[in-house]
Scaffold this motif. Structure first.
Motif, PDB file in Angstrom:
ATOM      1  N   LEU A   8       0.822  -1.297  -0.012  1.00 33.84           N
ATOM      2  CA  LEU A   8      -0.096   0.184   0.023  1.00 33.84           C
ATOM      3  C   LEU A   8       0.899   1.332  -0.059  1.00 33.84           C
ATOM      4  O   LEU A   8       0.491   2.092  -0.799  1.00 33.84           O
ATOM      5  N   GLY A   9       1.837   1.274   0.995  1.00 31.12           N
ATOM      6  CA  GLY A   9       2.818   2.356   0.894  1.00 31.12           C
ATOM      7  C   GLY A   9       3.281   2.689  -0.195  1.00 31.12           C
ATOM      8  O   GLY A   9       3.267   4.040  -0.748  1.00 31.12           O
ATOM      9  N   TYR A  26       0.554   4.136  -2.933  1.00 35.31           N
ATOM     10  CA  TYR A  26       0.015   5.626  -2.609  1.00 35.31           C
ATOM     11  C   TYR A  26       1.289   6.596  -2.846  1.00 35.31           C
ATOM     12  O   TYR A  26       1.104   7.594  -3.414  1.00 35.31           O
ATOM     13  N   ARG A  27       2.769   6.231  -2.611  1.00 39.21           N
ATOM     14  CA  ARG A  27       3.750   7.015  -2.862  1.00 39.21           C
ATOM     15  C   ARG A  27       3.767   7.074  -4.423  1.00 39.21           C
ATOM     16  O   ARG A  27       4.330   8.240  -4.847  1.00 39.21           O
ATOM     17  N   PRO A  59       1.232  11.015  -0.107  1.00 45.24           N
ATOM     18  CA  PRO A  59       0.384   9.773   0.047  1.00 45.24           C
ATOM     19  C   PRO A  59      -0.776   9.617   0.851  1.00 45.24           C
ATOM     20  O   PRO A  59      -1.867   9.418   0.496  1.00 45.24           O
ATOM     21  N   SER A  60      -0.654  10.493   2.005  1.00 48.00           N
ATOM     22  CA  SER A  60      -2.014  10.488   2.681  1.00 48.00           C
ATOM     23  C   SER A  60      -3.018  11.629   1.840  1.00 48.00           C
ATOM     24  O   SER A  60      -4.278  11.202   2.172  1.00 48.00           O
ATOM     25  N   ALA A  95      -5.048   9.198  -0.273  1.00 47.32           N
ATOM     26  CA  ALA A  95      -5.857   8.264   0.424  1.00 47.32           C
ATOM     27  C   ALA A  95      -7.116   9.335   0.852  1.00 47.32           C
ATOM     28  O   ALA A  95      -8.417   8.893   0.520  1.00 47.32           O
ATOM     29  N   ILE A  97      -6.275   4.715   5.900  1.00 49.61           N
ATOM     30  CA  ILE A  97      -5.077   4.767   5.144  1.00 49.61           C
ATOM     31  C   ILE A  97      -4.389   5.894   5.252  1.00 49.61           C
ATOM     32  O   ILE A  97      -3.211   6.241   5.476  1.00 49.61           O
ATOM     33  N   THR A 121      -2.856   6.742   8.715  1.00 46.09           N
ATOM     34  CA  THR A 121      -1.879   5.919   9.002  1.00 46.09           C
ATOM     35  C   THR A 121      -0.509   5.985   7.913  1.00 46.09           C
ATOM     36  O   THR A 121       0.353   5.186   8.359  1.00 46.09           O
ATOM     37  N   THR A 122      -0.844   6.503   6.900  1.00 49.15           N
ATOM     38  CA  THR A 122       0.366   6.617   6.083  1.00 49.15           C
ATOM     39  C   THR A 122       1.601   7.453   6.176  1.00 49.15           C
ATOM     40  O   THR A 122       1.272   8.439   6.739  1.00 49.15           O
ATOM     41  N   ASP A 123       2.423   6.692   6.106  1.00 50.50           N
ATOM     42  CA  ASP A 123       3.941   7.443   6.279  1.00 50.50           C
ATOM     43  C   ASP A 123       4.150   8.364   5.222  1.00 50.50           C
ATOM     44  O   ASP A 123       4.494   7.952   4.036  1.00 50.50           O
ATOM     45  N   ASP A 124       3.970   9.875   5.406  1.00 50.52           N
ATOM     46  CA  ASP A 124       4.425  10.574   4.407  1.00 50.52           C
ATOM     47  C   ASP A 124       5.630  10.995   4.013  1.00 50.52           C
ATOM     48  O   ASP A 124       6.130  11.699   3.171  1.00 50.52           O
TER      49      ASP A 124
END
Length: 110
Positions: A33-34, A37-38, A54-55, A58, A88, A91-94
């Motif tokens: 997922l990460g 999204y990136r 990325p966030s 989502a 997502i 909790t997404t690491d940007d």
């Protein structure tokens, strides 16, 4: 609330269970997922000419699902997907592995 209606809190557990099952299925189908999204954030950044995290991807996808729910509240998948996209987003690491939260290498853009 009618006598047969469940209080909203009683409906949340099964909804979350369904959301988790969908996330597991999508991870098996679509992979990391990460990373996805990136990559989408990098593509949207290039297309829009602004920095997209990325966030942000989502949360924008969640917005689509919430609008769809407004016009078709009987389509349950919009709610499940909206909850998942929102989760997502939170909790997404940007930080990413490159500058500005974007992937360092974008082979699909080469």
């Amino acid at each position: 609330m009618t006598a047969n209606a469940k209080p909203p809190v009683d409906a949340i557990g099964p909804l979350f269970d369904e959301c988790k099952a969908v996330l597991v299925d999508r991870a098996e189908t679509h992979g990391d997922l990460g990373l996805s999204y990136r990559h989408v954030a990098a593509l949207w950044s290039a297309r829009l000419g602004v920095s997209v995290r990325p966030s942000d991807v989502a949360f924008c996808l969640a917005d689509i699902k919430y609008v769809r729910h407004r016009f078709n509240p009987d389509h349950h998948d919009n709610g499940v997907d909206g909850v998942n996209y929102t989760a997502i987003g939170f909790t997404t690491d940007d930080s990413g592995d490159g500058a500005g939260g974007q992937p360092a290498a974008m082979p699909l853009l080469r």
